[in-house]
Design an enzyme around this catalytic site. Structure first.
Site, PDB file in Angstrom:
ATOM      1  N   HIS A 152       0.850  -1.137   0.159  1.00  0.00           N
ATOM      2  CA  HIS A 152       0.067  -0.089  -0.072  1.00  0.00           C
ATOM      3  C   HIS A 152       1.099   1.269   0.076  1.00  0.00           C
ATOM      4  O   HIS A 152       0.183   2.444  -0.504  1.00  0.00           O
ATOM      5  CB  HIS A 152      -1.099  -0.027   1.359  1.00  0.00           C
ATOM      6  CG  HIS A 152      -0.489   0.282   2.653  1.00  0.00           C
ATOM      7  ND1 HIS A 152      -0.365  -0.781   3.544  1.00  0.00           N
ATOM      8  CD2 HIS A 152      -0.292   1.423   3.251  1.00  0.00           C
ATOM      9  CE1 HIS A 152       0.232  -0.278   4.557  1.00  0.00           C
ATOM     10  NE2 HIS A 152       0.273   1.126   4.325  1.00  0.00           N
ATOM     11  N   ASP A 182       0.218  -7.712   1.579  1.00  0.00           N
ATOM     12  CA  ASP A 182       0.398  -6.479   1.458  1.00  0.00           C
ATOM     13  C   ASP A 182       2.322  -6.023   1.467  1.00  0.00           C
ATOM     14  O   ASP A 182       2.409  -5.385   2.400  1.00  0.00           O
ATOM     15  CB  ASP A 182      -0.088  -5.715   2.874  1.00  0.00           C
ATOM     16  CG  ASP A 182      -0.119  -3.974   2.903  1.00  0.00           C
ATOM     17  OD1 ASP A 182       0.102  -3.491   1.899  1.00  0.00           O
ATOM     18  OD2 ASP A 182      -0.222  -3.653   3.838  1.00  0.00           O
ATOM     19  N   SER A 289       4.597   2.697   7.941  1.00  0.00           N
ATOM     20  CA  SER A 289       4.467   1.482   6.859  1.00  0.00           C
ATOM     21  C   SER A 289       5.507   1.190   5.993  1.00  0.00           C
ATOM     22  O   SER A 289       6.252   1.891   5.368  1.00  0.00           O
ATOM     23  CB  SER A 289       3.240   1.825   5.878  1.00  0.00           C
ATOM     24  OG  SER A 289       2.025   1.740   6.754  1.00  0.00           O
TER      25      SER A 289
END
Length: 344
Positions: A152, A182, A289
């Site tokens: 993402h 992911d 992230s």
């Protein structure tokens, strides 16, 4: 979503057929008994041929045994890396089935020791897409610039720029993506001599183990936080829809996820996937992230992927001690497909 929207021993082998005159000239070693007497008969007499033309089996001496043992040990020691492929060539990933001490012994078990040893392997990623620009983090896994991050972070990106810990900037290309886990693999252009992180064994961690997180929350490159492993095998559900991901980027950069039947940080949409995650209370904020979750020996044990914030606005979002990371063993298992250019 944790990305932010921003612009000695020699062995003496006695020869049982050595003549007595040969031993007379040698010094006596009181710790070793003399070799056995020469067997009766003519030592030059040829041994009888084995029946049916079979040749006698060749005896393997101690040297051959030592070589065999060394080969087996090498195979076992590298069992959780990626086999022969990873022992040759430039795309070699430092990986261990047990805990490798990356941190110097004088600083072992300290957050500062982990930070000093691992920070050079963590990067900031700036991705630009038609939804705008966003910031995330990544982990260098080879010295020529392969980097693992979250899918993402780079989903739909038309341009990816990477800044290393020493301030150097690179252009990167997306090599492979796996939205179901992911995960994404990107590669820096014209990079060499980088410090690759050591990938540990996420199956070896336990609840209560101390961990360190390094990333770029809100673009603050190389930010270090610490905490413990709060839980294991948490079922975290995230969106696999690229459009949904870009919409969340426009709405504040938080990554929506589902846990325990509830949605956090927004709507995950209708296209989702669930993976087993490591839960940590190390502070994670938008921009973390794709960064690293690290054990106290300096091994990467997870890729930070989601955090819960009590607010919907990235401007006021902050960690409340509920962060999640993709286990590094999942990353290692997925790496061959990512290198092959997967785009699922």
């Amino acid at each position: 979503m944790t990305e932010s929207l921003r612009q000695n021993g020699e062995y003496e082998h006695a020869n049982p057929y050595q003549g007595p005159h040969q031993h007379a000239s040698s010094p006596v070693n009181p710790e070793w008994p003399p070799p056995p007497a020469q067997p009766p008969g003519n030592p030059t007499q040829a041994l009888p041929e084995p029946p049916h033309g079979r040749r006698p089996a060749r005896r393997r001496g101690p040297a051959a045994l030592l070589v065999a043992v060394a080969i087996v040990a090498a195979a076992v020691g590298g069992g959780t890396a990626y086999g022969i492929q990873e022992l040759t060539g430039s795309d070699t990933v430092a990986s261990s089935s047990t805990s490798t001490n990356v941190v110097p012994s004088s600083q072992k078990g300290t957050v500062s020791g982990v930070a000093k040893a691992v920070s050079p392997s963590i990067v900031e990623i700036n991705a630009t897409s038609n939804a705008g620009s966003s910031t995330g983090s990544g982990v260098i896994i080879t010295d020529n610039g392969e980097i693992i991050t979250n899918n993402h972070v780079v989903s739909g990106a038309s341009s990816v720029k990477v800044t290393t810990n020493d301030g150097k900037q690179y252009t990167a290309e997306v090599v492979g993506t796996d939205s179901k886990k992911d995960l994404a693999l990107i590669k820096l252009q014209n990079a060499s001599g980088l410090k690759a992180a050591t990938l540990g064994d996420s199956d070896g961690i336990g609840v209560g183990d101390q961990v360190v997180a390094i990333g770029s929350p809100e673009g603050l490159t190389g930010t270090v936080t610490s905490g413990i492993v709060s839980a294991l095998d948490r079922d975290v559900t995230v969106s696999t829809d690229e459009g949904q991901q870009q919409q969340q980027q426009r709405q504040g950069g938080q990554w929506p996820f589902e846990f325990g039947g509830q949605q956090f940080n927004g709507d995950t949409g209708s296209s989702t996937t669930t993976y087993k995650a490591i839960q940590t209370d190390a502070s994670l904020n938008p921009g973390n992230s794709g960064g690293a979750l690290i054990d106290m020996n300096g091994n990467i044990i997870g890729i930070n992927s989601a955090m819960y914030s009590a607010t919907e606005s990235s401007a006021s979002a902050g960690s409340v001690g509920l962060g999640f990371a993709i286990p590094i063993n999942t990353v290692k298992a997925d790496l061959p497909e990512l290198r092959a250019g997967a785009s699922n």
